[in-house]
Design an enzyme around this catalytic site. Structure first.
Site, PDB file in Angstrom:
ATOM      1  N   ALA A   2       7.025  -1.586   3.602  1.00  0.00           N
ATOM      2  CA  ALA A   2       6.116  -0.547   4.085  1.00  0.00           C
ATOM      3  C   ALA A   2       5.366  -1.103   5.283  1.00  0.00           C
ATOM      4  O   ALA A   2       4.667  -2.117   5.172  1.00  0.00           O
ATOM      5  CB  ALA A   2       5.139  -0.126   2.996  1.00  0.00           C
ATOM      6  N   CYS A  62      -1.813  -6.295  -2.907  1.00  0.00           N
ATOM      7  CA  CYS A  62      -0.920  -7.382  -3.336  1.00  0.00           C
ATOM      8  C   CYS A  62      -1.634  -8.398  -4.229  1.00  0.00           C
ATOM      9  O   CYS A  62      -1.159  -9.530  -4.399  1.00  0.00           O
ATOM     10  CB  CYS A  62      -0.304  -8.092  -2.123  1.00  0.00           C
TER      11      CYS A  62
END
Length: 253
Positions: free
Chosen positions: A179, A195
């Protein structure tokens, strides 16, 4: 993969996350059966937070009411990595590729091949950003792509511009992918710990360029770069509406 093998690259526009997952699985089945070449899906999603296999709901900072107010759905998925955000203004790429060597049998792709695949995805994104005059790089021990943001006083801060999280099934076929932040609403990153990295700064092409390209323009720019780095024959960017109707005719878009 053999040099100059065919690759179908589709632009799908804005696609519901669940529909994209259905398409990935059906395409992977056709690739396994030899009915379809390697395929790259390029698209945008409506607002969604996804939690990968290493993720935790504790890394989603907005409660259910705030997610609903901002029209964010939540999905737990089988890719690697932690929590990330997808939304309008972000180019999402799902490479569905037969990564295993001919005759390979096993439950997991060899680690060296898997890591090599991640590095090549990073190479694609770094080369793509370079084509826009943006100097991007990888960071040791952190999957994804980063850029340096200039700070007052002449210092700089590494900021993440692209995330990667993948799955390779027992047949050696990849799903999920990358992405790249082109021009998303950056406020949505405030709803997660991206993340799982505390304090990470996210950025986008819109923050780095005076006149950023559209997501479709970036998709068209990415297609030949992807083909070159993965040794596929050059592919035009195919319109994906027919693919959606064929593989998921009754699925809401």
């Amino acid at each position: 993969m053999n040099s100059q093998a065919p690759l179908d690259v589709y632009w799908l526009g804005r696609v519901d996350y669940d529909l994209a997952w259905t398409l990935q699985n059906q395409i992977a089945d056709e690739i396994r059966l030899g009915q379809r070449p390697a395929t790259l899906l390029l698209l945008e999603h409506p607002h969604v937070f996804t939690i990968g296999r290493r993720g935790s709901r504790a890394h989603i900072l907005w409660d259910d009411a705030e997610c609903a107010r901002r029209q964010v759905i939540l999905r737990e998925v089988d890719r690697g990595g932690d929590v990330t955000y997808h939304g309008p203004g972000q180019l999402v790429g799902y490479p569905i590729l037969p990564l295993a060597q001919t005759g390979w049998v096993g439950d997991r792709l060899p680690q060296t091949d898997f890591i090599g695949y991640l590095r090549r995805l990073e190479d694609v994104l770094i080369a793509l950003l370079d084509s826009y005059g943006v100097n991007a790089f990888r960071r040791e021990g952190l999957t994804g792509v980063w850029v340096n943001l200039s700070l007052p006083g002449g210092s700089s801060l590494p900021a993440k511009i692209a995330s990667i999280g993948v799955k390779v099934d027992r047949f050696g076929i990849s799903r999920h992918g990358f992405a790249l932040n082109v021009s998303p609403q950056m406020a949505y990153w405030n709803g997660i710990i991206p993340c799982g990295l505390e304090g990470v700064r996210m950025t986008s092409l819109a923050e780095l360029m005076a006149s950023p390209p559209t997501v479709l323009e970036v998709a068209a720019q990415l297609a030949p770069i992807f083909s070159r780095i993965f040794n596929f024959a050059p592919s035009p960017l195919l319109e994906g509406q027919a693919l959606r109707r064929t593989l998921a005719p009754g699925h809401p878009s």
